[in-house]
Design a protein around this motif. Structure first.
Motif, mmCIF file in Angstrom:
data_model
loop_
_atom_site.group_PDB
_atom_site.id
_atom_site.type_symbol
_atom_site.label_atom_id
_atom_site.label_comp_id
_atom_site.label_asym_id
_atom_site.label_seq_id
_atom_site.Cartn_x
_atom_site.Cartn_y
_atom_site.Cartn_z
ATOM 1 N N HIS A 55 57.666 8.698 92.454
ATOM 2 C CA HIS A 55 57.383 9.335 91.165
ATOM 3 C C HIS A 55 56.070 10.103 91.145
ATOM 4 C CE1 HIS A 55 60.748 6.952 90.093
ATOM 5 N NE2 HIS A 55 60.094 5.836 89.849
ATOM 6 N N ASN A 56 55.531 10.451 92.320
ATOM 7 C CA ASN A 56 54.393 11.378 92.338
ATOM 8 C C ASN A 56 54.949 12.789 92.212
ATOM 9 O OD1 ASN A 56 52.334 9.358 93.146
ATOM 10 N ND2 ASN A 56 53.560 9.287 95.020
ATOM 11 N N LEU A 57 54.289 13.597 91.396
ATOM 12 C CA LEU A 57 54.697 14.998 91.285
ATOM 13 C C LEU A 57 53.899 15.811 92.303
ATOM 14 C CD1 LEU A 57 56.405 17.073 89.715
ATOM 15 C CD2 LEU A 57 54.445 17.398 88.196
ATOM 16 N N LEU A 58 54.616 16.397 93.261
ATOM 17 C CA LEU A 58 53.965 17.229 94.273
ATOM 18 C C LEU A 58 54.020 18.682 93.827
ATOM 19 C CD1 LEU A 58 55.427 15.599 97.516
ATOM 20 C CD2 LEU A 58 53.324 15.051 96.266
ATOM 21 N N VAL A 59 52.931 19.401 94.057
ATOM 22 C CA VAL A 59 52.793 20.766 93.530
ATOM 23 C C VAL A 59 52.252 21.687 94.628
ATOM 24 C CG1 VAL A 59 51.598 22.194 91.797
ATOM 25 C CG2 VAL A 59 52.300 19.851 91.220
ATOM 26 N N VAL A 60 52.871 22.864 94.783
ATOM 27 C CA VAL A 60 52.262 23.912 95.609
ATOM 28 C C VAL A 60 51.221 24.606 94.746
ATOM 29 C CG1 VAL A 60 52.584 26.083 96.858
ATOM 30 C CG2 VAL A 60 54.386 24.346 96.913
ATOM 31 N N GLU A 61 49.945 24.418 95.095
ATOM 32 C CA GLU A 61 48.906 25.192 94.415
ATOM 33 C C GLU A 61 48.521 26.322 95.356
ATOM 34 O OE1 GLU A 61 45.771 23.347 92.150
ATOM 35 O OE2 GLU A 61 46.732 21.387 92.294
ATOM 36 N N ILE A 66 49.014 21.602 98.979
ATOM 37 C CA ILE A 66 49.900 20.716 98.227
ATOM 38 C C ILE A 66 49.038 19.642 97.570
ATOM 39 C CG2 ILE A 66 51.908 19.191 98.332
ATOM 40 C CD1 ILE A 66 52.501 22.014 99.331
ATOM 41 N N THR A 67 49.225 19.445 96.276
ATOM 42 C CA THR A 67 48.525 18.377 95.569
ATOM 43 C C THR A 67 49.554 17.399 95.004
ATOM 44 O OG1 THR A 67 48.461 19.837 93.642
ATOM 45 C CG2 THR A 67 46.447 19.679 94.956
ATOM 46 N N ASN A 77 43.371 6.283 84.075
ATOM 47 C CA ASN A 77 44.234 6.020 82.930
ATOM 48 C C ASN A 77 44.795 7.343 82.419
ATOM 49 O OD1 ASN A 77 45.493 4.922 80.698
ATOM 50 N ND2 ASN A 77 43.639 5.060 79.445
ATOM 51 N N GLY A 78 45.598 7.977 83.251
ATOM 52 C CA GLY A 78 46.143 9.289 82.892
ATOM 53 C C GLY A 78 46.798 9.856 84.125
ATOM 54 N N TRP A 79 46.621 11.130 84.374
ATOM 55 C CA TRP A 79 47.173 11.748 85.585
ATOM 56 C C TRP A 79 46.064 11.939 86.598
ATOM 57 C CZ3 TRP A 79 52.234 12.543 86.641
ATOM 58 C CH2 TRP A 79 53.120 12.399 85.570
ATOM 59 N N LEU A 80 46.308 11.422 87.820
ATOM 60 C CA LEU A 80 45.353 11.545 88.911
ATOM 61 C C LEU A 80 45.845 12.638 89.854
ATOM 62 C CD1 LEU A 80 42.851 10.217 90.358
ATOM 63 C CD2 LEU A 80 44.555 8.969 91.725
ATOM 64 N N ARG A 81 44.950 13.548 90.202
ATOM 65 C CA ARG A 81 45.297 14.631 91.129
ATOM 66 C C ARG A 81 44.587 14.408 92.450
ATOM 67 N NH1 ARG A 81 42.202 19.730 91.711
ATOM 68 N NH2 ARG A 81 43.517 21.415 92.474
ATOM 69 N N THR A 82 45.361 14.424 93.543
ATOM 70 C CA THR A 82 44.766 14.323 94.879
ATOM 71 C C THR A 82 45.338 15.433 95.750
ATOM 72 O OG1 THR A 82 46.477 12.735 95.510
ATOM 73 C CG2 THR A 82 44.355 11.829 94.832
ATOM 74 N N VAL A 83 44.586 15.820 96.777
ATOM 75 C CA VAL A 83 45.039 16.873 97.684
ATOM 76 C C VAL A 83 45.803 16.231 98.843
ATOM 77 C CG1 VAL A 83 44.324 18.754 99.205
ATOM 78 C CG2 VAL A 83 43.127 18.362 97.037
ATOM 79 N N VAL A 84 47.033 16.676 99.082
ATOM 80 C CA VAL A 84 47.874 16.132 100.154
ATOM 81 C C VAL A 84 47.685 16.942 101.439
ATOM 82 C CG1 VAL A 84 50.252 15.578 100.850
ATOM 83 C CG2 VAL A 84 49.560 15.357 98.444
ATOM 84 N N TYR A 112 56.310 18.130 107.329
ATOM 85 C CA TYR A 112 55.254 17.139 107.565
ATOM 86 C C TYR A 112 55.856 15.737 107.451
ATOM 87 C CZ TYR A 112 51.475 20.580 106.781
ATOM 88 O OH TYR A 112 50.611 21.635 106.870
ATOM 89 N N VAL A 113 55.292 14.798 108.186
ATOM 90 C CA VAL A 113 55.595 13.385 107.962
ATOM 91 C C VAL A 113 54.712 12.937 106.803
ATOM 92 C CG1 VAL A 113 55.565 11.067 108.933
ATOM 93 C CG2 VAL A 113 56.200 13.031 110.367
ATOM 94 N N TYR A 114 55.331 12.473 105.733
ATOM 95 C CA TYR A 114 54.644 12.235 104.461
ATOM 96 C C TYR A 114 54.827 10.783 104.032
ATOM 97 C CZ TYR A 114 54.008 12.364 99.369
ATOM 98 O OH TYR A 114 53.614 12.089 98.089
ATOM 99 N N ASP A 115 53.744 10.208 103.538
ATOM 100 C CA ASP A 115 53.806 8.838 103.029
ATOM 101 C C ASP A 115 53.593 8.854 101.514
ATOM 102 O OD1 ASP A 115 53.595 6.211 102.364
ATOM 103 O OD2 ASP A 115 51.704 5.863 103.417
ATOM 104 N N PRO A 116 54.649 8.616 100.746
ATOM 105 C CA PRO A 116 54.509 8.702 99.278
ATOM 106 C C PRO A 116 53.622 7.600 98.703
ATOM 107 C CG PRO A 116 56.754 8.043 99.899
ATOM 108 C CD PRO A 116 56.039 8.376 101.173
ATOM 109 N N LEU A 117 53.448 6.489 99.440
ATOM 110 C CA LEU A 117 52.579 5.419 98.919
ATOM 111 C C LEU A 117 51.118 5.850 98.895
ATOM 112 C CD1 LEU A 117 53.833 2.019 100.371
ATOM 113 C CD2 LEU A 117 53.540 2.679 97.972
ATOM 114 N N SER A 118 50.686 6.463 99.989
ATOM 115 C CA SER A 118 49.275 6.884 100.061
ATOM 116 C C SER A 118 49.105 8.353 99.679
ATOM 117 C CB SER A 118 48.741 6.658 101.480
ATOM 118 O OG SER A 118 49.497 7.416 102.408
ATOM 119 N N ARG A 119 50.209 9.057 99.495
ATOM 120 C CA ARG A 119 50.193 10.491 99.174
ATOM 121 C C ARG A 119 49.407 11.267 100.242
ATOM 122 N NH1 ARG A 119 48.705 7.767 94.663
ATOM 123 N NH2 ARG A 119 46.601 8.597 94.754
#
Ligand SMILES: *[C@@H]1O[C@H](CO)[C@@H](O)[C@H](O)[C@H]1NC(C)=O
Ligand SMILES: *[C@@H]1O[C@H](CO)[C@@H](O)[C@H](O)[C@H]1NC(C)=O
Ligand SMILES: *[C@@H]1O[C@H](CO)[C@@H](O)[C@H](O)[C@H]1NC(C)=O
Length: 429
Positions: A55-61, A66-67, A77-84, A112-119
């Motif tokens: 349920h992470n939303l991945l975005v092409v910025e 990819i974030t 306590n809201g939406w957290l944005r991280t760089v993938v 890419y090999v992607y880990d959704p747990l650690s994003r």
């Protein structure tokens, strides 16, 4: 050195926004019983979006990479944005299935090999498709895994080299077409080895299956301002943008014959846009094909013969610029809440209208619903606006310019807006 340092700071620190704390840069209006809520702003031209299995939303910025946006982080306590992934070359295409993350650049598709747990991604990208003719004026390059639950193929599109691209007549140009690739074949696969599904679709900006052998494609009509014989009033309301159907269950016409008209044939939106200056179209119906008369042998009669040119299934207002298409499929795992979109909309299509740059007054800047009935657009219904910039006269400005769409597991619709740098969500009010 001020700029690079600022950029680095922006990237290394995850950012957090509290729920419901943001306002849109420019006001939006919503349909009755619907509400639109800004989720994040100040993003770098967000385009394609997709949810991963956690349920992470991945975005092409664009210009950044990819974030990931997550609403279930212990630190926010809201939406957290991280760089993938940091890479300024990604376009719009983005797909994820389990540990495989697919992205498109102008000339390639990478995995890419992607880990959704650690994003996070592990290791560098593998080139899956190469040799795609680099995009010209428009850099969309959508991709699609199919079928979604256990994908065996990857669909890749290529758009035009120029506004009215004469090379797109030939499948061998690679232009304005969609090809399919087996995921079992060893990478990299050259673009021209893919199975041609359709061509003559000017900018196949998004596509989705309903059901599994019928591919629905949104397309942006050309700017026909400089076509001989057409007046400014006529081109202000023509040609229509399109929803096309590529019926892969139909053995005839063969793939080489699935020509959708570009650059020769296009679609009437308003036949009466200029009854004085362009009276020759007043007898046409909305959705009818007409010729831009680029070649004498490809006139109106040629364009209207379905053996030559497959017409669209539905027309959209000229200059809407549809950029994404998603069907709403509540599944048994969809969680229902008071914010879920109505179950009655199951099977309907949702389309982003990025909006006009050369229409007076502006149009688009919206997300619309296209009612479907038994896997066909419901007759004559067209589209209904869900969310739109409140004051089109101020657009583009800081208006929403919707691009990507993704349904969340709880039946809400997330939307990216590139030039306003926003992410927002459409839910039941
Ligand atoms: C966005 O960036 C501007 C300029 O840096 C800043 O003033 C504003 O507070 C930021 N907004 C959010 C919601 O982060
Ligand atoms: C982006 O593309 C340019 C031009 O092809 C290339 O020089 C550059 O290395 C690419 N950047 C990344 C991060 O791959
Ligand atoms: C039409 O021609 C004008 C003048 O040459 C040019 O500035 C404009 O970009 C052209 N428009 C399109 C849509 O090709």
């Amino acid at each position: 050195m001020l700029l690079p340092v600022l950029l680095l700071l922006r990237l290394v620190h995850a950012q957090c926004t509290a729920h419901n704390s943001l306002a849109f840069l420019s006001p939006v209006s919503s349909a009755p019983a619907i509400t639109a809520t800004a989720v994040f702003s100040n993003l770098s031209s967000p385009r394609g979006i997709v949810f991963d299995s956690h349920h992470n939303l991945l975005v092409v910025e664009r210009g950044l990479g990819i974030t990931a946006f997550t609403s279930s982080s212990p630190t926010c306590n809201g939406w957290l944005r991280t760089v993938v992934v940091q890479n300024a070359n990604f376009t719009q295409g983005l797909q994820v299935h389990e540990n495989s993350l697919y992205v498109s650049t102008s000339g390639e598709v990478w995995r890419y090999v992607y880990d959704p747990l650690s994003r996070t991604v592990h290791g560098g990208p593998q080139v899956v498709i190469n040799g795609i003719p680099p995009d010209g004026e428009l850099t969309t390059r959508p991709i699609l895994l199919h079928p979604p639950t256990n994908p065996s193929t990857l669909l890749v599109s290529c758009s035009l080299a120029s506004n009215i691209d004469l090379t797109a007549r030939l499948p061998s140009s690679g232009r304005s077409q969609i090809r399919s690739f087996s995921l079992l074949a060893p990478p990299p696969q050259p673009f021209f080895t893919g199975t041609l599904l359709a061509y003559g679709i000017r900018n196949p900006a998004a596509f989705a299956f309903l059901p599994s052998t019928r591919l629905w494609v949104v397309d942006n009509g050309a700017s026909i301002d400089n076509v001989t014989g057409l007046t400014a009033a006529f081109v202000n309301d023509n040609p229509a943008d399109e929803l096309n159907l590529v019926d892969l269950s139909d053995p005839a016409p063969p793939a080489e014959g699935r020509f959708y008209g570009f650059p020769d044939c296009t679609t009437i939106w308003n036949p009466d846009a200029d009854p004085v200056g362009d009276p020759q179209y007043t007898g046409f119906e909305r959705g009818a094909q007409f010729s831009l008369l680029l070649e004498p042998e490809r006139g109106n009669a040629w364009c209207q013969d379905v053996k030559n040119n497959v017409p669209p299934r539905l027309s959209f207002q000229a200059h809407s610029v549809p950029l994404d298409l998603k069907f709403f499929f509540p599944t048994p795992t969809t969680t229902h809440s008071s914010q879920s979109l109505p179950h009655a909309w199951a099977g309907d299509a949702f389309v982003t209208f990025h909006g006009s740059f050369d229409r007076t007054p502006p149009t688009g800047y919206a997300v619309v619903r296209v009612p479907f009935s038994q896997s066909e657009p419901a007759a004559t219904a067209g589209d209904t606006v869900l969310v739109q910039a409140s004051d089109l006269a101020t657009c583009p400005g800081t208006c929403i310019r919707p691009v990507g769409l993704a349904f969340s597991h709880d039946g809400r619709l997330f939307v990216s807006s590139d030039s306003s740098g926003e992410l927002f969500v459409i839910s039941a009010a």
